[in-house]
Design an enzyme around this catalytic site. Structure first.
Site, PDB file in Angstrom:
ATOM      1  N   LYS A 185      -8.978 -14.965  -4.974  1.00 48.40           N
ATOM      2  CA  LYS A 185      -8.406 -14.960  -6.173  1.00 48.40           C
ATOM      3  C   LYS A 185      -6.815 -13.784  -6.571  1.00 48.40           C
ATOM      4  O   LYS A 185      -7.057 -12.784  -5.797  1.00 48.40           O
ATOM      5  CB  LYS A 185      -9.426 -13.768  -7.103  1.00 48.40           C
ATOM      6  CG  LYS A 185      -9.292 -14.142  -8.319  1.00 48.40           C
ATOM      7  CD  LYS A 185      -8.178 -13.701  -9.186  1.00 48.40           C
ATOM      8  CE  LYS A 185      -8.361 -12.591  -9.856  1.00 48.40           C
ATOM      9  NZ  LYS A 185      -6.436 -11.964 -10.158  1.00 48.40           N
ATOM     10  N   GLU A 259      -7.979  -2.836   1.760  1.00 45.68           N
ATOM     11  CA  GLU A 259      -6.330  -2.175   1.488  1.00 45.68           C
ATOM     12  C   GLU A 259      -5.561  -1.747   0.171  1.00 45.68           C
ATOM     13  O   GLU A 259      -5.619  -2.117  -0.532  1.00 45.68           O
ATOM     14  CB  GLU A 259      -5.141  -3.334   1.619  1.00 45.68           C
ATOM     15  CG  GLU A 259      -5.676  -3.581   3.340  1.00 45.68           C
ATOM     16  CD  GLU A 259      -5.844  -3.001   4.449  1.00 45.68           C
ATOM     17  OE1 GLU A 259      -5.435  -1.477   4.528  1.00 45.68           O
ATOM     18  OE2 GLU A 259      -5.707  -3.543   5.298  1.00 45.68           O
ATOM     19  N   CYS A 293       2.713  -0.580  -1.735  1.00 45.74           N
ATOM     20  CA  CYS A 293       1.822   1.033  -1.117  1.00 45.74           C
ATOM     21  C   CYS A 293       1.983   1.631   0.172  1.00 45.74           C
ATOM     22  O   CYS A 293       1.585   2.890   0.412  1.00 45.74           O
ATOM     23  CB  CYS A 293       0.272   0.563  -0.840  1.00 45.74           C
ATOM     24  SG  CYS A 293       0.210  -1.053   0.510  1.00 45.74           S
ATOM     25  N   GLU A 393      -0.032   7.366  -6.935  1.00 48.75           N
ATOM     26  CA  GLU A 393       0.682   6.437  -6.678  1.00 48.75           C
ATOM     27  C   GLU A 393       1.897   6.451  -8.243  1.00 48.75           C
ATOM     28  O   GLU A 393       1.693   5.765  -8.923  1.00 48.75           O
ATOM     29  CB  GLU A 393       0.329   5.363  -5.909  1.00 48.75           C
ATOM     30  CG  GLU A 393       1.079   4.353  -5.504  1.00 48.75           C
ATOM     31  CD  GLU A 393       0.033   3.864  -4.831  1.00 48.75           C
ATOM     32  OE1 GLU A 393      -0.591   2.830  -5.868  1.00 48.75           O
ATOM     33  OE2 GLU A 393       0.062   3.330  -3.850  1.00 48.75           O
TER      34      GLU A 393
END
Ligand code: NAD
Length: 498
Positions: A185, A259, A293, A393
């Site tokens: 996906k 992850e 990331c 983040e």
């Protein structure tokens, strides 16, 4: 061969629409399509399928039916087909890079290393597989013991929008090499390059071995993670969705690889050449438009050079070229979409309200001819380690700068976040570098050169940055299970069970 600079983005032709690819062919999604948009201009490029339960059921069924054949295909043949996929990706890379550049808004020059790494993933796992099945066999009393690796079955994989081809190759290559079949996906915000690539790769593999189901996370993604007939979940994306995926894996008792996000420290010792260190620091927080990331977003600078370093950092940040993503000289392109752009800018407001100081940047800029794109200045913020701007983040081209004096205190700040994906260290002192690297809670530590990815080195996170490792042979373990067979030469004598 056509080179990337020779491709004119205005001449790229797309299919009118990209439905899911199930059992080797593109099919019509029941719920229609979602627009695929050029991030920098807002122009609609094509349409991608809006998959839901129906398409997920079909894709999982196709993957299940393909599994016995693919898992029994010889390792040599699987390796040959993975190399063929690498060839096709290599042959088509210039077009795919341009598509990905238009969709993600990332600067064109970044796609050369992205695609090199992605092509290499298929070749690496083709080669790694040939030695992976060595297993163990040894004589035991009155018989023999064999251990072997077996594939898991149908793997459900979900990826984000920031580096579509890297994510696709990180997920597909080890899963296929180990003999699994896949339902992938991709992200709704950028997946045209993935759709075009899978169309080509699906022609190389037996039907149903790879299936791709584009669509929204809450529809296609949710149906996939909830499907009762999957054997493995692999996810790259945000921590919140990662937790949902992990929870589903826990309910089903199936293995999971996650992850997730990052907030990586980039540590500057006082002995560095300041100009070189500044260059490496700006590269580490502005690449991918800051949407990755692994960026070095928390600069921890030694007190002795702090003022000079920050002054030069700002000077260098001012020179970074913000411009149309499709131009080779651009270094910062457009943020993926308005929602994400506004989120980045809101963090600068949060920073100011917390008492942090914006030393440079902090604004949206207009790029002529690209008024619908969301371009953001490289931003340098002086912050205390506990502030949200230094903890969460941002996913934009921004870094915090913080002063340190004592090494223990610096390590405490470096490790004082929920994440642990990567870290950078800059020093000429090997002892300081290695001592610090050993103490950092991070899956990858780069000394003197940020993003220094090396072939086959495990990649993954400590703490909230994830579970498991990719990019390396360890990924084959994550897509396999071990079986021990103990064979006795003959049955025990009658009457042994008294
Ligand atoms: P996201 O979590 O919103 O989406 C990632 C994927 O999950 C998309 O395909 C999305 O459609 C799908 N999804 C969303 N909701 C879902 C649900 N309820 N069920 C199932 N699937 C769902 O993340 P994003 O905004 O696309 O990407 C940014 C995040 O990804 C950042 O946090 C970034 O750090 C992380 N990331 C991590 C790595 C890594 O290797 N650690 C690499 C790239 C990005």
């Amino acid at each position: 061969m056509v080179t990337l600079t020779q491709i004119n983005p205005n001449t790229i032709e797309f299919a009118e629409k990209y439905g899911p690819i199930i059992n080797g062919k593109m099919v019509e999604p029941i719920n229609g399509y979602i627009d695929a948009v050029n991030s920098a201009t807002g122009k609609v490029l094509s349409k991608i399928g809006r998959c839901g339960q129906e398409e997920i059921d079909q894709a999982v069924k196709a993957a299940r039916e393909a599994f016995p054949g693919w898992s029994n295909t010889s390792i040599e043949e699987r390796a040959r087909l993975l190399n063929k996929i690498a060839d096709v990706l290599e042959e088509n890379q210039e077009r795919l890079k341009m598509i990905e550049c238009m969709e993600t808004g990332r600067a064109l020059h970044e796609f050369d290393p992205d695609y090199q790494l992605s092509i290499y993933q298929f070749r690496y796992f083709a080669a790694a597989m040939l030695t992976f099945y060595e297993g163990e066999s040894r004589p035991v009393q009155n018989g023999y013991l064999i251990t072997k690796k077996e594939p898991l079955g149908v793997c459900a994989q979900i990826i984000p929008w920031n580096v579509p081809m890297i994510m696709t190759s990180f997920k597909l290559a080890p899963a296929l090499a180990a003999g699994n079949t896949v339902v992938l996906k991709p992200a709704e915000d950028a997946c045209l390059s993935v759709m075009e690539f899978i169309k080509l790769a699906a022609e190389i593999l037996p039907k149903g071995v790879i299936n791709v189901v584009p669509g929204y996370g809450e529809e296609a993604g949710q149906s996939l993670i909830e499907h009762p007939d999957i054997d493995k979940l692999a996810f790259t994306g945000s921590v919140n969705v990662g937790r949902l995926v992990g929870k589903k894996a826990g309910e089903k008792l199936i293995p999971v690889t996650l992850e997730l996000g990052g907030k990586s420290p980039h540590i500057v010792f006082p002995d560095v050449d300041i100009d070189q260190a500044v260059e490496n620091a700006v590269f580490a927080f502005t690449t991918f438009n800051g949407q990755s990331c692994i960026l070095g977003t928390r600069l921890l600078i030694h007190h002795d050079i702090y003022d000079k370093f920050v002054e030069k950092l700002i000077e260098r940040a001012k020179q970074v070229k913000i411009g149309p993503p499709t131009e080779r000289s651009t270094r910062i392109g457009s943020i993926i979409n308005e929602k994400q752009g506004k989120r980045v800018l809101s963090y600068f407001e949060i920073a100011k309200n917390e008492g942090a100081k914006i030393l440079h940047g902090g604004n949206r800029v207009t790029v002529p001819g690209h008024e619908n794109g969301y371009f953001i200045e490289p931003t340098v913020i002086e912050a205390e380690p506990h502030m949200r701007i230094a903890q969460e983040e941002i996913f934009g081209p921004a870094c915090t700068v913080t002063r340190w004096n004592d090494e223990d205190e610096m390590i405490k700040i470096a490790n004082g976040v929920d994440y642990g994906l990567a870290a950078g260290i800059m020093t000429n002192n090997l002892e300081s570098a290695l001592n610090t690297a050993n103490k950092l809670e991070a899956g990858s530590v780069w000394i003197n050169s940020y993003f220094n990815f090396q072939s086959g080195a495990p990649f993954g996170g400590y703490k909230n940055s994830g579970v498991g490792r990719e990019y390396s042979k360890e990924a084959l373990d994550a897509y396999s299970q071990s079986k021990t067979i103990v064979a006795a030469y003959k049955l025990p004598p009658a009457g042994f069970f008294k």
